[in-house]
Motif scaffolding. Sequence first.
Motif, PDB file in Angstrom:
ATOM      1  N   GLY A  52      -7.381   5.249  -3.452  1.00 44.04           N
ATOM      2  CA  GLY A  52      -6.201   4.824  -2.686  1.00 44.04           C
ATOM      3  C   GLY A  52      -5.913   3.340  -2.783  1.00 44.04           C
ATOM      4  O   GLY A  52      -4.991   2.851  -2.133  1.00 44.04           O
ATOM      5  N   GLU A  53      -6.623   2.602  -3.619  1.00 45.01           N
ATOM      6  CA  GLU A  53      -6.383   1.166  -3.767  1.00 45.01           C
ATOM      7  C   GLU A  53      -5.173   0.949  -4.668  1.00 45.01           C
ATOM      8  O   GLU A  53      -5.113   1.462  -5.791  1.00 45.01           O
ATOM      9  CB  GLU A  53      -7.601   0.484  -4.373  1.00 45.01           C
ATOM     10  CG  GLU A  53      -7.393  -1.007  -4.619  1.00 45.01           C
ATOM     11  CD  GLU A  53      -8.519  -1.626  -5.429  1.00 45.01           C
ATOM     12  OE1 GLU A  53      -8.397  -2.798  -5.793  1.00 45.01           O
ATOM     13  OE2 GLU A  53      -9.503  -0.908  -5.725  1.00 45.01           O
ATOM     14  N   VAL A  54      -4.213   0.167  -4.166  1.00 45.24           N
ATOM     15  CA  VAL A  54      -3.028  -0.161  -4.952  1.00 45.24           C
ATOM     16  C   VAL A  54      -3.315  -1.422  -5.752  1.00 45.24           C
ATOM     17  O   VAL A  54      -3.566  -2.494  -5.183  1.00 45.24           O
ATOM     18  CB  VAL A  54      -1.799  -0.372  -4.042  1.00 45.24           C
ATOM     19  CG1 VAL A  54      -0.580  -0.741  -4.892  1.00 45.24           C
ATOM     20  CG2 VAL A  54      -1.515   0.883  -3.226  1.00 45.24           C
ATOM     21  N   GLU A  55      -3.301  -1.306  -7.074  1.00 43.31           N
ATOM     22  CA  GLU A  55      -3.583  -2.455  -7.925  1.00 43.31           C
ATOM     23  C   GLU A  55      -2.385  -3.400  -7.956  1.00 43.31           C
ATOM     24  O   GLU A  55      -1.248  -2.998  -7.695  1.00 43.31           O
ATOM     25  CB  GLU A  55      -3.926  -1.986  -9.335  1.00 43.31           C
ATOM     26  CG  GLU A  55      -5.240  -1.216  -9.425  1.00 43.31           C
ATOM     27  CD  GLU A  55      -5.619  -0.887 -10.859  1.00 43.31           C
ATOM     28  OE1 GLU A  55      -4.821  -1.185 -11.781  1.00 43.31           O
ATOM     29  OE2 GLU A  55      -6.726  -0.336 -11.058  1.00 43.31           O
TER      30      GLU A  55
ATOM     31  N   TYR B  62       4.774   3.191  -8.008  1.00 42.48           N
ATOM     32  CA  TYR B  62       3.436   3.678  -7.661  1.00 42.48           C
ATOM     33  C   TYR B  62       3.143   5.009  -8.360  1.00 42.48           C
ATOM     34  O   TYR B  62       3.964   5.928  -8.349  1.00 42.48           O
ATOM     35  CB  TYR B  62       3.315   3.846  -6.144  1.00 42.48           C
ATOM     36  CG  TYR B  62       3.608   2.560  -5.395  1.00 42.48           C
ATOM     37  CD1 TYR B  62       2.636   1.576  -5.261  1.00 42.48           C
ATOM     38  CD2 TYR B  62       4.877   2.323  -4.857  1.00 42.48           C
ATOM     39  CE1 TYR B  62       2.902   0.397  -4.588  1.00 42.48           C
ATOM     40  CE2 TYR B  62       5.156   1.144  -4.193  1.00 42.48           C
ATOM     41  CZ  TYR B  62       4.163   0.178  -4.060  1.00 42.48           C
ATOM     42  OH  TYR B  62       4.430  -0.989  -3.404  1.00 42.48           O
TER      43      TYR B  62
ATOM     44  N   ARG C  99       2.659  -0.211 -10.524  1.00 37.32           N
ATOM     45  CA  ARG C  99       1.599  -0.363  -9.524  1.00 37.32           C
ATOM     46  C   ARG C  99       0.665   0.852  -9.564  1.00 37.32           C
ATOM     47  O   ARG C  99       0.874   1.845  -8.864  1.00 37.32           O
ATOM     48  CB  ARG C  99       2.197  -0.510  -8.115  1.00 37.32           C
ATOM     49  CG  ARG C  99       3.147  -1.680  -7.923  1.00 37.32           C
ATOM     50  CD  ARG C  99       2.442  -3.030  -8.034  1.00 37.32           C
ATOM     51  NE  ARG C  99       1.382  -3.220  -7.071  1.00 37.32           N
ATOM     52  CZ  ARG C  99       1.563  -3.681  -5.833  1.00 37.32           C
ATOM     53  NH1 ARG C  99       2.769  -3.981  -5.412  1.00 37.32           N
ATOM     54  NH2 ARG C  99       0.532  -3.851  -5.027  1.00 37.32           N
TER      55      ARG C  99
ATOM     56  N   TYR D 255       1.083   7.741  -0.291  1.00 35.88           N
ATOM     57  CA  TYR D 255       1.594   6.699  -1.189  1.00 35.88           C
ATOM     58  C   TYR D 255       2.754   5.946  -0.537  1.00 35.88           C
ATOM     59  O   TYR D 255       3.484   6.507   0.299  1.00 35.88           O
ATOM     60  CB  TYR D 255       2.080   7.328  -2.494  1.00 35.88           C
ATOM     61  CG  TYR D 255       1.022   7.411  -3.571  1.00 35.88           C
ATOM     62  CD1 TYR D 255      -0.242   7.962  -3.310  1.00 35.88           C
ATOM     63  CD2 TYR D 255       1.274   6.938  -4.853  1.00 35.88           C
ATOM     64  CE1 TYR D 255      -1.204   8.042  -4.298  1.00 35.88           C
ATOM     65  CE2 TYR D 255       0.322   7.018  -5.850  1.00 35.88           C
ATOM     66  CZ  TYR D 255      -0.926   7.571  -5.570  1.00 35.88           C
ATOM     67  OH  TYR D 255      -1.868   7.631  -6.548  1.00 35.88           O
TER      68      TYR D 255
ATOM     69  N   VAL E  14      -2.351   3.260  -8.702  1.00 36.97           N
ATOM     70  CA  VAL E  14      -3.112   3.521  -7.479  1.00 36.97           C
ATOM     71  C   VAL E  14      -4.380   4.282  -7.881  1.00 36.97           C
ATOM     72  O   VAL E  14      -4.315   5.303  -8.572  1.00 36.97           O
ATOM     73  CB  VAL E  14      -2.292   4.353  -6.472  1.00 36.97           C
ATOM     74  CG1 VAL E  14      -3.097   4.582  -5.187  1.00 36.97           C
ATOM     75  CG2 VAL E  14      -0.969   3.658  -6.153  1.00 36.97           C
TER      76      VAL E  14
END
Length: 1018
Positions: A93-96, A58, A87, A15, A89
């Motif tokens: 592993g995609e961070v929105e 995150y 944010r 992260y 995740v």
Amino acid sequence: MIRSDRLLVFADPAYPRACSQALLHELLPGPFEVCDAAHLAEALESAPRLLISFHGPYFPKAAWNALLRFLERGGNLAIFGGMPFARPVTAAGEVEPEQDVYARQLGLGPFFPLDLSATAALPGSLRLQPSPQALFLHDCELPLSAEHPGRFWACYPRLTQRSDYPEEIGSAGPFDTLLLPLIFAVAATPYGEERVATPALVLDQVGGRFRGGRWLLSLWEPAAEEDWLALAEPLRRLLAFALEDPLCFAVRPVLACYQPEEAPALVATLPERLALELRIRVEHADDGEVLQSWHFELPASSIRYERYLQLAPPPKAGLYRVLTDYRPGGGQWLSQETGFWIWDEALVAATRGKRLLAGRDYFYQGQRLFLVCGTTYMDSRVQRKYWRLPNPARWDREMAEMKAAGINLLRTGLWTAWREVMPAAGVPTESFLRALDAFVLTACRHDLQVIFTFFAFFPPLFDGLNPWLDPRSLEAQERFVSLLARRYARLELLSWDLINEPSFGDPARAFAQRPLPNYDRYEQQAFVRWLQERYPLEQLQLRWRETPADLPSWEQLRLPRETDYSTSVRDTTARALLKVADYTRFSQEMFVVWARRMYRAIRAAGSQTLIGVGQDEAGARLAPQFYAEAVDYTTTHPWWNVDDLLWDMLLDKTPERPNLIQETGVMLVRDVDGRPWRTEQANAWLLERKLIMGLMARGAGLIQWLWHTNAYMTSENENSIGLVRADGSAKPELLVMREFCRLVQELEGQVQEEPEPPPVWLVIPYSQWFARPDLGALPTRQAVRALANELGVIPQLVGEHRLTELALERYRPRVVIVPALQLCEPAAWLALLAYVERGGTALVSGVVGRDLHNLPFDPGLNIGHTLPEPVAPYEELRLEDGSRYQLSFTQEKTGYVRKAHNELRELALGTGRLLWVGLPLELASELEPLARLYRRVLGKTPLEPQPEGQRRPWLLVRRPLKEGTLLLVASEAGSEQSLWLEEEGLSLVVAPQRAGAVLLLAGQPPRTFGGLRLARQE
């Protein structure tokens, strides 16, 4: 509720902003467990006491529901590194993208990144400082890199989850969450030291959905990991604090104010399950003399309880502070402050001669013009419950801050909970009266004028059926205002606001565009009586287009239905629009009767200070143009009409009374995704434009709403309005207000009233506004924009019903403009003709000879009987010199707007002239033909009309001063604008969507304020 002492650290190396194990061991105060994103949900189900994350915004999206359950069970939280839960995740592993829906679900409200460059902070002055309440941090070093201070955020938490009184619009809510700022980021600015951010705060969940939890939030992302290490000791103490239970504890005075012979008492409200150590000291606010002190330890109890502390009668009058240091058994030390007053007769006597008086445009204090620079204030922490939980020491500190900023007037009052103030109708509780005593004494201590608002939106029913008409309700209201007026009759700094933003009709339908009936017997009877005084039944049948079968008798007359209010062209049903228009006019007159009754009650009680009504952008709902004669001044609350701010503020200014811009700020507007539409900085620039335009509109001054944001309402809009956030840090709007205060202070002794009202009058066509609101609002908006923006002329707006006063020759305007006429009272029209015959000039556009019920009458112009006809989408105006203007009527106006002809006809009447344009010009889309026609009628104007196809995106107003000139400029342009002022020989630059002023005093260089600067002379 979770009772373990386990620390769970969410730390995932994949992260962003991951902390090393070594760093965590340096920062955390004891043993802890670590889990990654994949195992967070499972770990939370095992009920740790405290969840810690240094990942800032995150978090694993898959763990959200588990996080919610953890917090709902009373779990504690400590998030470092930025705005929490912004944010998500995904498991992949995609961070929105950044979003606020998760934060809002937790009641953390909207949030914003802070732009430190916009805070006016002087270079290198930013530093960290513990809050006065966080005693456990007062001996800690709080280093911060001057070159790389990191990034800060601000949020607007909603601290209550329900309303105390859901039926009341202004209701506060229970204290579900207690916010305590722990660390401030402080910077030096041109206005003094400012708290620009709150990088550490705690939310104690003492009630509601998350009861039992303590949330420590650090809305700060350091520039480097080393910055965490530099703060290792304060971080360890913060985390130890985050492990403790939420604490609901307070020491308060039993009464906020005592008479000199009375012995004060304090009450300590103590929490359950927690032992407390207390150190309490009572001292005089002026000299610090200690009256009494205590130091004791209280054992834990299974229930909440109170302990009373009795004091001896103090030896002298004045404000006393109560300072309390406390900590739960073995926990971190905190501090709080309250106080009480011993009635100070000398302070009351010192207000003699300070009473405000109403001139024509401004207020006066004796012979001195008093330009209002005010704010609304109750209490920074408890807000609308300030009288229930009074804290005179906090009021004293905060009023001192406002006074130092340049504030000279406070508005306060009751917006809710009248039944708590007056359990018996019209009879206030002693605790309320003593709290108000303390509040006004604190204001006197700082020489601050106070406007107290009795009621809000609708007066209390007090067991009646109609708040405006039921004798039971009226008598109780009268008793209440009389009691307060009599109690403070000798206090000349205190004046009265009868009601905030009133609406007539159904209390459940406040803020309707026009008043909707309440349908009770008192309203029915009053409406029938009002109509009987004006029309025989047979004539009323004609006026409403009803047959004798529809309306056979007065007993059969009914109030308008809600369906009658529809003005949509697409509504094909026959509606009683003319009945609605009469009910709207009836509501205006009934409110005048109510206001006069309350006014007389206050005067009979001995109070001689000013009396007003706090009116919002009411339009036709309740218009100050109708009730101005019943009060000492009118007001405007410009909130929503941001595209026509000047019009909004001019609409309520009458020729003979001041108009106070009494409540202004910036409402929350949302984007399609629910996030705020404007940035905090954009809000600040909008407030700046409102403040400067208030001076352009000849306002008697401005009162900003609200000094401190109100987090104890369920509305996120209410939570966000104000100058100082709930965490104690300054919004960008505070800097704007400070600059405006600076301008007002520089204008001291310079502002003067003009000898006469403005020579150009613009008529508000209420007859057509009451029947179809767009026919009143749209043309007056367009006319103000053409006059002010394009020609530099600020008109005097007057209600159509007041044209009859022209016959009295009290005022002699040079030109009267009647915009886009469709309907008009015959008496008003005849008064206009009489004005013209005596030498006046009138410009009328649209249809003449149709009365307020759309019946024909003879306009006295010998023009024949040509019937008006609907406008076409495109029309052409023909002038006698052969020139032509093309006009367009869009947005379905072809379905409800009429024209008489397509010419400009000039008629000589007596010694004056009437110019009649048969097209309703002000309802057309085009502004340029309107401005050119106005210029033709007015002759020379301060500004020349723009070339064809161009519009002026800024306003410029010159105000003569006693020893110079004040230039006011407001830009609505999205780009920087340059202005060359030939008269002054100045070149100005105004920043995008900014406003400001230039002060030109004899023998002094120009001084600029706000968003203006002088261009460099080449």
